[in-house]
Design an enzyme around this catalytic site. Structure first.
Site, PDB file in Angstrom:
ATOM      1  N   GLU A  77      -5.903  -6.105  -0.301  1.00 43.93           N
ATOM      2  CA  GLU A  77      -6.011  -6.732  -1.628  1.00 43.93           C
ATOM      3  C   GLU A  77      -4.643  -6.796  -2.315  1.00 43.93           C
ATOM      4  OE1 GLU A  77      -8.569  -8.261  -2.516  1.00 43.93           O
ATOM      5  OE2 GLU A  77     -10.331  -7.265  -1.655  1.00 43.93           O
TER       6      GLU A  77
ATOM      7  N   HIS B   8      -9.094  -0.775  -7.751  1.00 49.34           N
ATOM      8  CA  HIS B   8     -10.229  -1.576  -7.299  1.00 49.34           C
ATOM      9  C   HIS B   8     -11.179  -0.643  -6.569  1.00 49.34           C
ATOM     10  CE1 HIS B   8     -12.749  -4.388  -5.245  1.00 49.34           C
ATOM     11  NE2 HIS B   8     -12.299  -3.979  -4.075  1.00 49.34           N
TER      12      HIS B   8
ATOM     13  N   HIS C  55     -15.778   0.181  -5.567  1.00 50.42           N
ATOM     14  CA  HIS C  55     -17.080  -0.437  -5.299  1.00 50.42           C
ATOM     15  C   HIS C  55     -18.221   0.404  -5.894  1.00 50.42           C
ATOM     16  CE1 HIS C  55     -15.187  -2.189  -1.279  1.00 50.42           C
ATOM     17  NE2 HIS C  55     -14.673  -2.737  -2.364  1.00 50.42           N
TER      18      HIS C  55
ATOM     19  N   HIS D 296     -19.081  -7.610  -5.092  1.00 52.24           N
ATOM     20  CA  HIS D 296     -18.023  -6.928  -4.341  1.00 52.24           C
ATOM     21  C   HIS D 296     -17.611  -5.612  -5.004  1.00 52.24           C
ATOM     22  CE1 HIS D 296     -13.700  -7.217  -2.436  1.00 52.24           C
ATOM     23  NE2 HIS D 296     -14.122  -5.982  -2.543  1.00 52.24           N
TER      24      HIS D 296
HETATM   25  P1  13P Z   1      -8.297  -2.126   2.115  1.00 57.11           P
HETATM   26  O1  13P Z   1      -8.727  -1.035   3.047  1.00 57.11           O
HETATM   27  O2  13P Z   1      -7.474  -3.194   2.812  1.00 57.11           O
HETATM   28  O3  13P Z   1      -7.619  -1.566   0.884  1.00 57.11           O
HETATM   29  O4  13P Z   1      -9.606  -2.909   1.635  1.00 57.11           O
HETATM   30  C1  13P Z   1     -10.652  -2.293   0.942  1.00 57.11           C
HETATM   31  C2  13P Z   1     -11.345  -3.190  -0.021  1.00 57.11           C
HETATM   32  O5  13P Z   1     -12.022  -2.706  -0.908  1.00 57.11           O
HETATM   33  C3  13P Z   1     -11.184  -4.666   0.095  1.00 57.11           C
HETATM   34  O6  13P Z   1     -11.696  -5.305  -1.023  1.00 57.11           O
HETATM   35 ZN    ZN Z   2     -13.148  -4.181  -2.206  1.00 51.72          ZN
END
Ligand code: 13P
Ligand code: ZN
Length: 273
Positions: free
Chosen positions: A123, A146, A148, A218
């Protein structure tokens, strides 16, 4: 713990503290259940902590094209989670699961300078575009997170929640703390390919108004002065989502604070929105 010898953190207590905060938050993300496998990423602008010795450090990777020109990042330094690497591992070994990059003078590529040639997160388009945007507007924000969160991501599967500020008001109304500590609310970015500039640009558009942005189906991305604050806003929103879901699972629609009660907070605490 990894030994501090031969790491860029050695004899740099401020840098060690800042990277240490990222490691602490990485642990929280895993404990929260928001960081399955390699899920989520963290980047920190560490340019203000960089000394002459770091500036003189040779690259340990070939230049990597960013894919666009980011003029405000010239000579900037960033700690980045490694792609495909785990938050739970970064929590214990930040310099083995993350790396420091230097943006080159072309503002369109970077090299890795420490500690190991760990490739930055997939990202990176969003993260670096966001840092470029923040620097460009004179912001003191240095952290981009970022992650989830299950509850917040689940909510983005309901089209009714994707309309402007529907989720902001719903989540604010669950608990006064969310109104106070996430005072700009929650922006929404329609689904876009992970890692894409489309996702980066849509996020930046929302950051003009919000510090926390949902990526539909996401995850969530937040920005702040430091990584703890970036985490706390998401944590507070997730708490509200939990209260909403708990009430719904008890079989009733939660009443929520009234608009008057939320407006009263806005005045009492001088909130921005
Ligand atoms: P990375 O492992 O490349 O950081 O990706 C994780 C992710 O949450 C992609 O949106
Ligand atoms: Zn992600």
């Amino acid at each position: 713990m990894e030994t501090k010898a031969n790491t860029i953190l050695e004899n740099r207590p401020e840098l060690e503290k800042r990277v240490g905060e990222a490691a602490e938050v990485a642990g929280y993300l895993w404990q929260k259940g928001w960081a399955e496998r390699n899920g989520g990423n963290i980047t920190l602008n560490i340019t203000d902590l960089v000394d002459a010795e770091i500036r003189a450090k040779p690259a340990i990777s070939a230049p990597v094209p960013i894919g666009r020109v980011l003029p405000h990042l010239k000579g900037g330094y960033f700690f980045c989670k490694g792609t495909n690497l785990r938050m739970r591992d970064l929590a214990r070994y930040p310099m083995e699961n993350g790396s420091v990059i230097r943006v080159l003078d072309d503002c369109a590529s970077y090299v890795i300078i420490a500690d190991k040639p760990v490739r930055p997160t997939s990202e990176i388009a969003s993260h670096l575009s966001i840092h470029n945007y923040l620097i460009g507007k004179g912001s003191n924000y240095k952290a981009v997170l970022h992650t989830h969160p299950t509850d917040l991501v689940a909510m983005t599967h309901n089209p009714a929640f994707l309309k402007k500020d529907v989720l902001s008001y719903l989540l604010w109304s669950m608990i006064p703390e969310t109104r106070a500590f996430c005072p700009r609310g929650l922006g929404i970015v329609p689904y876009a390919l992970p890692g894409s500039f489309e996702l980066a640009d849509a996020t930046i558009e929302e950051l003009a108004e919000y510090d926390v942005v949902m990526w539909e189906k996401h995850g969530v991305t937040s920005v702040s002065e430091n990584i703890m604050e970036a985490f706390d806003m998401v944590d507070t929103l997730s708490k509200s989502a939990q209260i909403y879901l708990t009430a719904k699972s008890m079989g009733f629609e939660p009443q929520g604070m009234t608009v008057e009660q939320m407006d009263e907070m806005k005045i009492a605490f001088n909130l921005p929105k």
